[in-house]
Design a protein around this motif. Structure first.
Motif, PDB file in Angstrom:
ATOM      1  N   THR A 175       0.873  -1.286  -0.115  1.00  0.00           N
ATOM      2  CA  THR A 175       0.470   0.230  -0.045  1.00  0.00           C
ATOM      3  C   THR A 175       1.072   1.183  -0.116  1.00  0.00           C
ATOM      4  OG1 THR A 175      -1.913   1.511   1.115  1.00  0.00           O
ATOM      5  CG2 THR A 175       0.166   0.031   3.103  1.00  0.00           C
ATOM      6  N   ASP A 176      -0.002   2.606  -0.161  1.00  0.00           N
ATOM      7  CA  ASP A 176       1.071   3.613  -0.013  1.00  0.00           C
ATOM      8  C   ASP A 176       0.118   5.146   0.375  1.00  0.00           C
ATOM      9  OD1 ASP A 176       1.334   6.141  -0.960  1.00  0.00           O
ATOM     10  OD2 ASP A 176       1.863   5.589  -3.113  1.00  0.00           O
ATOM     11  N   PRO A 177       0.272   5.232   1.289  1.00  0.00           N
ATOM     12  CA  PRO A 177      -0.597   6.405   1.957  1.00  0.00           C
ATOM     13  C   PRO A 177      -1.361   7.541   0.763  1.00  0.00           C
ATOM     14  CG  PRO A 177       1.405   6.116   3.313  1.00  0.00           C
ATOM     15  CD  PRO A 177       1.473   5.677   1.828  1.00  0.00           C
ATOM     16  N   ASP A 178      -0.388   8.333  -0.477  1.00  0.00           N
ATOM     17  CA  ASP A 178      -0.883   9.076  -0.885  1.00  0.00           C
ATOM     18  C   ASP A 178      -1.402   8.542  -1.653  1.00  0.00           C
ATOM     19  OD1 ASP A 178      -0.270  10.890   0.894  1.00  0.00           O
ATOM     20  OD2 ASP A 178       1.274  11.708  -0.329  1.00  0.00           O
ATOM     21  N   ASP A 204       6.326  12.492   0.685  1.00  0.00           N
ATOM     22  CA  ASP A 204       5.517  13.135   1.230  1.00  0.00           C
ATOM     23  C   ASP A 204       5.244  11.474   1.834  1.00  0.00           C
ATOM     24  OD1 ASP A 204       6.245  15.345   1.612  1.00  0.00           O
ATOM     25  OD2 ASP A 204       4.278  16.157   1.213  1.00  0.00           O
ATOM     26  N   ALA A 205       4.640  10.431   0.742  1.00  0.00           N
ATOM     27  CA  ALA A 205       4.407   9.312   0.596  1.00  0.00           C
ATOM     28  C   ALA A 205       5.389   8.764   1.746  1.00  0.00           C
ATOM     29  CB  ALA A 205       4.043   8.728  -0.542  1.00  0.00           C
ATOM     30  N   PHE A 206       5.870   8.540   1.944  1.00  0.00           N
ATOM     31  CA  PHE A 206       7.325   7.681   1.802  1.00  0.00           C
ATOM     32  C   PHE A 206       8.034   8.267   3.746  1.00  0.00           C
ATOM     33  CE2 PHE A 206       7.648   7.351  -2.318  1.00  0.00           C
ATOM     34  CZ  PHE A 206       9.061   5.701  -2.401  1.00  0.00           C
ATOM     35  N   ILE A 207       7.674   9.240   4.022  1.00  0.00           N
ATOM     36  CA  ILE A 207       7.315  10.063   4.724  1.00  0.00           C
ATOM     37  C   ILE A 207       6.546   9.774   5.976  1.00  0.00           C
ATOM     38  CG2 ILE A 207       7.648  12.012   6.265  1.00  0.00           C
ATOM     39  CD1 ILE A 207       9.094  13.832   4.224  1.00  0.00           C
ATOM     40  N   LYS A 208       5.220   9.385   5.415  1.00  0.00           N
ATOM     41  CA  LYS A 208       4.218   9.061   5.614  1.00  0.00           C
ATOM     42  C   LYS A 208       4.160   7.662   6.076  1.00  0.00           C
ATOM     43  CE  LYS A 208       0.851  12.663   3.954  1.00  0.00           C
ATOM     44  NZ  LYS A 208       0.212  12.553   2.631  1.00  0.00           N
ATOM     45  N   ALA A 209       4.130   7.004   5.075  1.00  0.00           N
ATOM     46  CA  ALA A 209       4.610   5.352   5.698  1.00  0.00           C
ATOM     47  C   ALA A 209       5.480   4.862   6.577  1.00  0.00           C
ATOM     48  CB  ALA A 209       4.951   4.652   4.185  1.00  0.00           C
ATOM     49  N   GLN A 210       7.009   5.625   6.417  1.00  0.00           N
ATOM     50  CA  GLN A 210       7.538   5.711   7.685  1.00  0.00           C
ATOM     51  C   GLN A 210       7.442   6.231   9.048  1.00  0.00           C
ATOM     52  OE1 GLN A 210      11.358   4.344   7.408  1.00  0.00           O
ATOM     53  NE2 GLN A 210      11.017   3.459   9.351  1.00  0.00           N
ATOM     54  N   LEU A 211       6.569   6.886   9.137  1.00  0.00           N
ATOM     55  CA  LEU A 211       6.435   7.502  10.154  1.00  0.00           C
ATOM     56  C   LEU A 211       4.921   6.702  10.850  1.00  0.00           C
ATOM     57  CD1 LEU A 211       5.127  11.650   9.637  1.00  0.00           C
ATOM     58  CD2 LEU A 211       7.182  10.526  11.522  1.00  0.00           C
ATOM     59  N   ALA A 214      -5.999   3.596  13.389  1.00  0.00           N
ATOM     60  CA  ALA A 214      -5.979   4.791  13.845  1.00  0.00           C
ATOM     61  C   ALA A 214      -4.835   5.857  13.202  1.00  0.00           C
ATOM     62  CB  ALA A 214      -6.229   5.585  15.873  1.00  0.00           C
ATOM     63  N   ILE A 215      -3.895   4.997  13.634  1.00  0.00           N
ATOM     64  CA  ILE A 215      -1.937   5.706  13.137  1.00  0.00           C
ATOM     65  C   ILE A 215      -2.744   5.327  11.291  1.00  0.00           C
ATOM     66  CG2 ILE A 215       0.011   5.459  12.835  1.00  0.00           C
ATOM     67  CD1 ILE A 215      -0.491   4.511  15.782  1.00  0.00           C
ATOM     68  N   LEU A 216      -2.652   4.305  11.019  1.00  0.00           N
ATOM     69  CA  LEU A 216      -3.577   4.308   9.353  1.00  0.00           C
ATOM     70  C   LEU A 216      -4.124   5.260   9.263  1.00  0.00           C
ATOM     71  CD1 LEU A 216      -3.377   0.988   9.086  1.00  0.00           C
ATOM     72  CD2 LEU A 216      -1.498   2.497   8.270  1.00  0.00           C
ATOM     73  N   ARG A 217      -4.897   5.824   9.447  1.00  0.00           N
ATOM     74  CA  ARG A 217      -6.688   6.706   8.750  1.00  0.00           C
ATOM     75  C   ARG A 217      -5.970   7.780   9.401  1.00  0.00           C
ATOM     76  NH1 ARG A 217     -11.071   3.152  10.444  1.00  0.00           N
ATOM     77  NH2 ARG A 217     -11.328   2.172   8.925  1.00  0.00           N
ATOM     78  N   LYS A 218      -4.935   8.578  10.309  1.00  0.00           N
ATOM     79  CA  LYS A 218      -4.246  10.018  10.382  1.00  0.00           C
ATOM     80  C   LYS A 218      -3.668  10.676   8.899  1.00  0.00           C
ATOM     81  CE  LYS A 218      -1.536  12.144  13.427  1.00  0.00           C
ATOM     82  NZ  LYS A 218       0.215  12.271  14.593  1.00  0.00           N
ATOM     83  N   ILE A 236      14.033   8.234   5.674  1.00  0.00           N
ATOM     84  CA  ILE A 236      13.162   7.235   5.456  1.00  0.00           C
ATOM     85  C   ILE A 236      13.703   5.415   4.430  1.00  0.00           C
ATOM     86  CG2 ILE A 236      10.891   8.539   5.063  1.00  0.00           C
ATOM     87  CD1 ILE A 236      12.273   9.225   1.956  1.00  0.00           C
ATOM     88  N   THR A 237      14.566   5.366   5.368  1.00  0.00           N
ATOM     89  CA  THR A 237      15.503   4.096   4.700  1.00  0.00           C
ATOM     90  C   THR A 237      14.971   2.722   4.496  1.00  0.00           C
ATOM     91  OG1 THR A 237      17.899   5.632   5.112  1.00  0.00           O
ATOM     92  CG2 THR A 237      17.840   3.397   4.722  1.00  0.00           C
ATOM     93  N   GLN A 238      13.693   2.616   5.143  1.00  0.00           N
ATOM     94  CA  GLN A 238      13.345   1.553   5.695  1.00  0.00           C
ATOM     95  C   GLN A 238      11.913   1.238   4.971  1.00  0.00           C
ATOM     96  OE1 GLN A 238      11.401   1.225   9.071  1.00  0.00           O
ATOM     97  NE2 GLN A 238      10.556  -0.882   9.274  1.00  0.00           N
ATOM     98  N   VAL A 239      11.530   2.450   4.115  1.00  0.00           N
ATOM     99  CA  VAL A 239      10.392   2.238   3.214  1.00  0.00           C
ATOM    100  C   VAL A 239      11.107   2.472   1.896  1.00  0.00           C
ATOM    101  CG1 VAL A 239       8.454   3.409   1.685  1.00  0.00           C
ATOM    102  CG2 VAL A 239       8.797   3.120   4.780  1.00  0.00           C
ATOM    103  N   LYS A 240      11.995   2.876   1.632  1.00  0.00           N
ATOM    104  CA  LYS A 240      12.807   3.390   0.707  1.00  0.00           C
ATOM    105  C   LYS A 240      13.112   1.707   0.014  1.00  0.00           C
ATOM    106  CE  LYS A 240      14.700   7.748  -0.707  1.00  0.00           C
ATOM    107  NZ  LYS A 240      16.160   8.450  -1.168  1.00  0.00           N
TER     108      LYS A 240
END
Length: 245
Positions: free
Chosen positions: A141-144, A175-182, A198-202, A219-223
């Protein structure tokens, strides 16, 4: 997975490999037209068209495609709805396509199982389903991604039927990578499914404002997960849902 795309319905493609054998001519013809290397997976003479074969070609990436080919492998055309096949030929064609499709699905499933086993548990956001002995589904998946956000609306329903493991492979901007890492960072300490959802929907929404501090997130992990997933050639987009065997 590199896709082989043809626009051959009603189009005859002529090549100049008259003196080679069938397989060699066919492979050269496809290579010249598409620059894709293929093999002949299935070949059967047709009764409906004299001197013609029904052929299933297969790319190195595992994609299959059906075509009608002359006896020398020099000329080929895509299947057309206006072709009048005998019942016997129709059965041969459908059986061969179904068998090749099932074989590809099995190979893809095996390769996907192997791919996902290469990730660490910390690369996933894991949810326990609401029952015992439930199957597990992996969702890439991808937050954006708007389709991923729509899929997230079904998460409570899915948890009634399966355990879930979400892994990120953003196809959008930084931003999508940052959101995923967060999300990965925050869900590590979440106590239950409700807290994780709740975290996902945030973060799975349009109006998320990232702070200056958040924008500096590593964001190394998500990359890594993104490059590994799309680099496999098995997955081309998100959301992607896979039933773990």
């Amino acid at each position: 997975m590199k896709r082989l795309v043809f626009s051959l319905f009603g189009l005859l493609c002529i090549t100049s490999f008259a003196f080679a054998d069938f397989d060699t001519n066919f492979k050269k013809s496809i290579k010249e037209l598409t620059n894709v290397d293929v093999e002949v997976q299935f070949k059967k003479a047709l009764k409906s068209f004299d001197g013609q074969y029904f052929v299933i070609g297969r790319t190195k990436g595992g994609d299959i495609f059906p075509v009608i080919v002359d006896k020398n492998g020099q000329y080929f055309m895509g299947l057309s709805s206006v072709m009048n096949f005998s019942k016997e030929d129709s059965k041969i064609i459908m059986d061969a396509i179904n068998e090749a499709g099932e074989a590809k699905m099995k190979e893809d499933s095996k390769a996907l199982n192997k791919l996902f086993k290469e990730f660490k548990e910390s690369d996933f956001v894991t949810f326990s389903g609401e029952g015992k002995n439930l199957p597990t589904k992996i969702i890439v998946t991808d937050p954006d991604c708007p389709y991923c956000r729509k899929e997230l609306q079904n998460i409570e329903k899915r948890l009634k039927e399966a355990n879930l493991k979400l892994i990120f492979a953003p196809v959008h901007e930084q931003d999508a990578f940052i959101k995923a890492q967060l999300i990965l960072n925050a869900t590590k300490n979440a106590k239950d499914n409700k807290a994780k959802i709740a975290i996902l929907r945030k973060y799975f929404q349009d109006d998320v404002k990232l702070s200056a501090k958040e924008k500096k997130t590593d964001i190394t992990q998500v990359k890594f997960t993104t490059e590994k997933i799309f680099g496999s050639g098995l997955i081309n987009g998100v959301p992607f849902i896979f039933d773990v065997e």
